[in-house]
Design a protein around this motif. Structure first.
Motif, PDB file in Angstrom:
ATOM      1  N   ALA A  27       0.834  -1.208   0.000  1.00  0.00           N
ATOM      2  CA  ALA A  27       0.000   0.000   0.000  1.00  0.00           C
ATOM      3  C   ALA A  27       0.865   1.253   0.000  1.00  0.00           C
ATOM      4  CB  ALA A  27      -0.933  -0.007   1.216  1.00  0.00           C
ATOM      5  N   ALA A  28       1.906   1.258   0.825  1.00  0.00           N
ATOM      6  CA  ALA A  28       2.810   2.410   0.871  1.00  0.00           C
ATOM      7  C   ALA A  28       3.520   2.585  -0.463  1.00  0.00           C
ATOM      8  CB  ALA A  28       3.828   2.233   2.001  1.00  0.00           C
ATOM      9  N   ALA A  29       3.903   1.464  -1.099  1.00  0.00           N
ATOM     10  CA  ALA A  29       4.570   1.539  -2.405  1.00  0.00           C
ATOM     11  C   ALA A  29       3.630   2.108  -3.459  1.00  0.00           C
ATOM     12  CB  ALA A  29       5.061   0.158  -2.815  1.00  0.00           C
ATOM     13  N   ARG A  30       2.371   1.678  -3.448  1.00  0.00           N
ATOM     14  CA  ARG A  30       1.410   2.189  -4.424  1.00  0.00           C
ATOM     15  C   ARG A  30       1.192   3.693  -4.232  1.00  0.00           C
ATOM     16  NH1 ARG A  30      -0.353  -2.392  -6.896  1.00  0.00           N
ATOM     17  NH2 ARG A  30      -0.936  -4.185  -5.600  1.00  0.00           N
ATOM     18  N   LEU A  31       1.110   4.125  -2.978  1.00  0.00           N
ATOM     19  CA  LEU A  31       0.940   5.554  -2.720  1.00  0.00           C
ATOM     20  C   LEU A  31       2.124   6.338  -3.265  1.00  0.00           C
ATOM     21  CD1 LEU A  31      -0.616   7.888  -1.428  1.00  0.00           C
ATOM     22  CD2 LEU A  31       0.573   7.384   0.720  1.00  0.00           C
ATOM     23  N   ALA A  32       3.339   5.811  -3.075  1.00  0.00           N
ATOM     24  CA  ALA A  32       4.537   6.484  -3.585  1.00  0.00           C
ATOM     25  C   ALA A  32       4.502   6.601  -5.107  1.00  0.00           C
ATOM     26  CB  ALA A  32       5.785   5.731  -3.151  1.00  0.00           C
ATOM     27  N   GLU A  33       3.841   5.642  -5.765  1.00  0.00           N
ATOM     28  CA  GLU A  33       3.748   5.662  -7.229  1.00  0.00           C
ATOM     29  C   GLU A  33       2.492   6.372  -7.724  1.00  0.00           C
ATOM     30  OE1 GLU A  33       6.106   4.581  -9.435  1.00  0.00           O
ATOM     31  OE2 GLU A  33       7.289   4.472  -7.577  1.00  0.00           O
ATOM     32  N   GLY A  34       1.757   6.997  -6.799  1.00  0.00           N
ATOM     33  CA  GLY A  34       0.593   7.787  -7.186  1.00  0.00           C
ATOM     34  C   GLY A  34      -0.691   7.005  -7.365  1.00  0.00           C
ATOM     35  N   ASP A  35      -0.696   5.722  -6.983  1.00  0.00           N
ATOM     36  CA  ASP A  35      -1.891   4.884  -7.125  1.00  0.00           C
ATOM     37  C   ASP A  35      -2.658   4.896  -5.803  1.00  0.00           C
ATOM     38  OD1 ASP A  35      -3.840   3.034  -7.636  1.00  0.00           O
ATOM     39  OD2 ASP A  35      -2.477   1.334  -7.935  1.00  0.00           O
ATOM     40  N   ARG A  36      -3.450   5.922  -5.601  1.00  0.00           N
ATOM     41  CA  ARG A  36      -4.156   6.057  -4.332  1.00  0.00           C
ATOM     42  C   ARG A  36      -5.258   5.013  -4.157  1.00  0.00           C
ATOM     43  NH1 ARG A  36      -5.685  12.289  -4.467  1.00  0.00           N
ATOM     44  NH2 ARG A  36      -5.252  12.053  -6.689  1.00  0.00           N
ATOM     45  N   GLN A  37      -5.949   4.711  -5.227  1.00  0.00           N
ATOM     46  CA  GLN A  37      -7.005   3.702  -5.144  1.00  0.00           C
ATOM     47  C   GLN A  37      -6.410   2.332  -4.806  1.00  0.00           C
ATOM     48  OE1 GLN A  37      -9.502   3.502  -8.614  1.00  0.00           O
ATOM     49  NE2 GLN A  37     -10.743   1.807  -7.831  1.00  0.00           N
ATOM     50  N   GLY A  38      -5.289   2.002  -5.447  1.00  0.00           N
ATOM     51  CA  GLY A  38      -4.631   0.732  -5.156  1.00  0.00           C
ATOM     52  C   GLY A  38      -4.102   0.679  -3.739  1.00  0.00           C
ATOM     53  N   ALA A  39      -3.581   1.820  -3.247  1.00  0.00           N
ATOM     54  CA  ALA A  39      -3.070   1.872  -1.878  1.00  0.00           C
ATOM     55  C   ALA A  39      -4.183   1.579  -0.884  1.00  0.00           C
ATOM     56  CB  ALA A  39      -2.448   3.236  -1.599  1.00  0.00           C
ATOM     57  N   TYR A  40      -5.344   2.203  -1.096  1.00  0.00           N
ATOM     58  CA  TYR A  40      -6.467   1.959  -0.192  1.00  0.00           C
ATOM     59  C   TYR A  40      -6.921   0.507  -0.265  1.00  0.00           C
ATOM     60  CZ  TYR A  40     -11.209   1.810   1.591  1.00  0.00           C
ATOM     61  OH  TYR A  40     -12.338   1.439   2.271  1.00  0.00           O
ATOM     62  N   ALA A  41      -6.927  -0.058  -1.477  1.00  0.00           N
ATOM     63  CA  ALA A  41      -7.356  -1.450  -1.644  1.00  0.00           C
ATOM     64  C   ALA A  41      -6.452  -2.399  -0.868  1.00  0.00           C
ATOM     65  CB  ALA A  41      -7.368  -1.821  -3.128  1.00  0.00           C
ATOM     66  N   ASP A  42      -5.131  -2.161  -0.901  1.00  0.00           N
ATOM     67  CA  ASP A  42      -4.222  -3.034  -0.155  1.00  0.00           C
ATOM     68  C   ASP A  42      -4.380  -2.850   1.349  1.00  0.00           C
ATOM     69  OD1 ASP A  42      -2.189  -4.914  -1.440  1.00  0.00           O
ATOM     70  OD2 ASP A  42      -2.166  -3.234  -2.823  1.00  0.00           O
ATOM     71  N   LEU A  43      -4.623  -1.625   1.802  1.00  0.00           N
ATOM     72  CA  LEU A  43      -4.880  -1.425   3.229  1.00  0.00           C
ATOM     73  C   LEU A  43      -6.128  -2.189   3.660  1.00  0.00           C
ATOM     74  CD1 LEU A  43      -4.180   2.389   3.819  1.00  0.00           C
ATOM     75  CD2 LEU A  43      -2.715   0.449   4.389  1.00  0.00           C
ATOM     76  N   ALA A  44      -7.144  -2.184   2.813  1.00  0.00           N
ATOM     77  CA  ALA A  44      -8.374  -2.905   3.139  1.00  0.00           C
ATOM     78  C   ALA A  44      -8.124  -4.407   3.193  1.00  0.00           C
ATOM     79  CB  ALA A  44      -9.449  -2.583   2.099  1.00  0.00           C
ATOM     80  N   VAL A  45      -7.300  -4.923   2.281  1.00  0.00           N
ATOM     81  CA  VAL A  45      -6.956  -6.348   2.314  1.00  0.00           C
ATOM     82  C   VAL A  45      -6.202  -6.673   3.598  1.00  0.00           C
ATOM     83  CG1 VAL A  45      -5.575  -8.159   1.223  1.00  0.00           C
ATOM     84  CG2 VAL A  45      -6.955  -6.628  -0.188  1.00  0.00           C
ATOM     85  N   ALA A  46      -5.246  -5.814   3.968  1.00  0.00           N
ATOM     86  CA  ALA A  46      -4.478  -6.034   5.195  1.00  0.00           C
ATOM     87  C   ALA A  46      -5.385  -6.087   6.409  1.00  0.00           C
ATOM     88  CB  ALA A  46      -3.428  -4.924   5.367  1.00  0.00           C
ATOM     89  N   ARG A  47      -6.361  -5.176   6.448  1.00  0.00           N
ATOM     90  CA  ARG A  47      -7.295  -5.168   7.585  1.00  0.00           C
ATOM     91  C   ARG A  47      -8.147  -6.421   7.600  1.00  0.00           C
ATOM     92  NH1 ARG A  47     -11.528  -0.534   7.452  1.00  0.00           N
ATOM     93  NH2 ARG A  47     -12.429  -1.948   5.896  1.00  0.00           N
ATOM     94  N   GLY A  48      -8.553  -6.885   6.423  1.00  0.00           N
ATOM     95  CA  GLY A  48      -9.343  -8.103   6.357  1.00  0.00           C
ATOM     96  C   GLY A  48      -8.587  -9.314   6.854  1.00  0.00           C
ATOM     97  N   ILE A  49      -7.271  -9.342   6.637  1.00  0.00           N
ATOM     98  CA  ILE A  49      -6.447 -10.463   7.077  1.00  0.00           C
ATOM     99  C   ILE A  49      -6.212 -10.414   8.575  1.00  0.00           C
ATOM    100  CG2 ILE A  49      -4.147 -11.505   6.917  1.00  0.00           C
ATOM    101  CD1 ILE A  49      -4.079 -10.510   3.995  1.00  0.00           C
ATOM    102  N   SER A  50      -5.836  -9.234   9.080  1.00  0.00           N
ATOM    103  CA  SER A  50      -5.523  -9.094  10.510  1.00  0.00           C
ATOM    104  C   SER A  50      -5.917  -7.694  10.971  1.00  0.00           C
ATOM    105  CB  SER A  50      -4.034  -9.345  10.767  1.00  0.00           C
ATOM    106  OG  SER A  50      -3.738  -9.211  12.150  1.00  0.00           O
ATOM    107  N   PRO A  51      -7.152  -7.518  11.445  1.00  0.00           N
ATOM    108  CA  PRO A  51      -7.619  -6.181  11.833  1.00  0.00           C
ATOM    109  C   PRO A  51      -6.757  -5.513  12.903  1.00  0.00           C
ATOM    110  CG  PRO A  51      -9.456  -7.716  11.676  1.00  0.00           C
ATOM    111  CD  PRO A  51      -8.208  -8.538  11.565  1.00  0.00           C
ATOM    112  N   ALA A  52      -6.344  -6.266  13.927  1.00  0.00           N
ATOM    113  CA  ALA A  52      -5.570  -5.656  15.014  1.00  0.00           C
ATOM    114  C   ALA A  52      -4.189  -5.238  14.527  1.00  0.00           C
ATOM    115  CB  ALA A  52      -5.452  -6.635  16.180  1.00  0.00           C
TER     116      ALA A  52
END
Length: 409
Positions: free
Chosen positions: A349-374
């Motif tokens: 997600a951080a890498a996508r944000l650095a490359e200007g892909d904000r939608q992709g960054a949010y999508a990866d954060l959402a996947v991360a939360r789905g795997i391990s919310p805490a």
């Protein structure tokens, strides 16, 4: 929602206190002025390695920049926070524990419960794990100190795993002083376990703390010594699967160290060595709670590129691996420890944000939360990335805003 005091603002405030210009601070950590300006404005999420470098240049600990531990909003009500004082007491009285109200349970029962706790640690289930730790550590301590011979060694072995879980909990919540104390207790118990690989594991954890603090030379010496120690443990260079897994984890830690220390060539060499070691295993493994195998080598390869600032190449590598699966991008296989899988998506997600892909960054954060919310909730990179996405969001996306609130932004 308040995004005040993000990591970039803390860097800027401390830079001014130290009477440094943007150019002077950038030169101290050998990055471009434009990158530092993006970090200070909150438009770029700094890698953990860059946070350590900046903290060292500003003469503070990394937690000063990340704002950890996170005690705000609903988190003050978390049951997980309430165990911290008790864990401090347990770790302080490790060799002179308080008297128990009732006799400790048999070692076999305590070992089974600790095995369950260790699995929760690997899955990032901190909320249910935390309340179990103080009592379990207390019982194991009494059994270890009262036993003799092989049973005592086994008790210390399980106690070392309990201290490791404590270290992980404290580190994830941002109590870095408690985390360092827990690492020392892992050493103490491991030295009494009679298991050389547990001793290597303890030193491996210490190297991780060194890397987070930017003490790269010290961590490198320690890890290289551990690699040699594992070789000495194997007669005629015939390593067991457990030894290969632990050695592989050491090699991956070295790869991340070299990437953060600005040595991409050395990082690539260590990754190649880890890849060769992974080829000796039947698949991904978790010996000594070390996630090691072909999957984790790839996770670290991408992470090392991201830590080196080469986010474009990291994302390209995901596409290359995805082609092997007939997918657009590489997807993690099932069965990987949830904390490790969540961490991977946070990095991406951080890498996508650095490359200007904000939608992709949010999508990866959402996947991360789905795997391990805490794990996602308490990870500093999540907060930095979510806060940056909110600041750049011109459409006021309700989903993004809700995610950021849950992340404590």
């Amino acid at each position: 929602m308040s995004t005040h005091h993000h990591v970039g603002e803390r860097i800027r405030e401390l830079r001014k206190v130290r009477q440094l210009s943007v150019r002077q601070l950038a030169e101290r950590v050998t990055i471009s002025v434009s990158l530092l300006e993006k970090v200070e404005s909150g438009r770029r999420t700094p890698s953990p390695g860059l946070v350590a470098q900046l903290a060292r240049a500003l003469a503070v600990g990394p937690d000063r920049l990340t704002g950890q531990p996170y005690i705000n909003g609903g988190e003050t009500e978390d049951q997980i926070q309430s165990v911290i004082p008790e864990l401090r007491r347990i770790l302080l009285t490790y060799d002179n524990p308080d008297t128990l109200d009732v006799a400790p349970r048999p070692l076999a029962v305590l070992a089974a419960e600790m095995d369950h706790v260790a699995q929760m640690r690997q899955d990032g289930q901190y909320a249910p794990m935390g309340p179990l730790l103080p009592g379990l550590l207390a019982e194991l301590t009494h059994v270890a100190l009262a036993s003799r011979g092989e049973e005592q060694q086994r008790a210390f072995w399980w106690l070392a795993r309990g201290y490791r879980a404590t270290n992980s909990l404290a580190h994830k919540l941002g109590y870095h002083d408690l985390s360092l104390t827990a690492v020392e207790r892992v050493h103490w118990a491991a030295d009494r376990s009679g298991d050389p690989l547990m001793q290597v594991t303890a030193a491996y954890l210490k190297s991780g703390a060194m890397i987070r603090m930017g003490a790269y030379a010290s961590a490198r010496r320690l890890l290289e010594g551990l690699e040699q120690e594992i070789e000495r443990l194997a007669p005629e260079a015939s390593l067991t699967e457990a030894q290969i897994a632990v050695q592989g984890a050491v090699l991956l830690k070295l790869a991340i160290l070299e990437a953060r220390d600005g040595q991409p060539g050395r990082a690539a060499q260590r990754l190649a060595e880890a890849r060769a070691a992974a080829g000796l295993l039947p698949g991904d493994s978790t010996h000594y709670e070390m996630s090691f195998g072909p999957t984790n080598v790839r996770i670290h390869e991408a992470a090392s590129m991201i830590d080196s600032g080469d986010t474009e190449r990291a994302l390209a590598r995901l596409r290359e691996w995805g082609a092997e699966q007939d997918r657009t991008e590489w997807e993690l296989p099932t069965g990987i420890a949830k904390e490790r899988a969540s961490h991977h998506h946070i990095d991406i997600a951080a890498a996508r944000l650095a490359e200007g892909d904000r939608q992709g960054a949010y999508a990866d954060l959402a996947v991360a939360r789905g795997i391990s919310p805490a794990h996602t909730r308490y990870h500093p990179t999540v907060r930095h990335t979510a806060a940056a996405l909110v600041r750049m969001d011109r459409h006021q996306d309700d989903r993004l805003a809700a995610f950021a609130r849950r992340a404590g932004v």
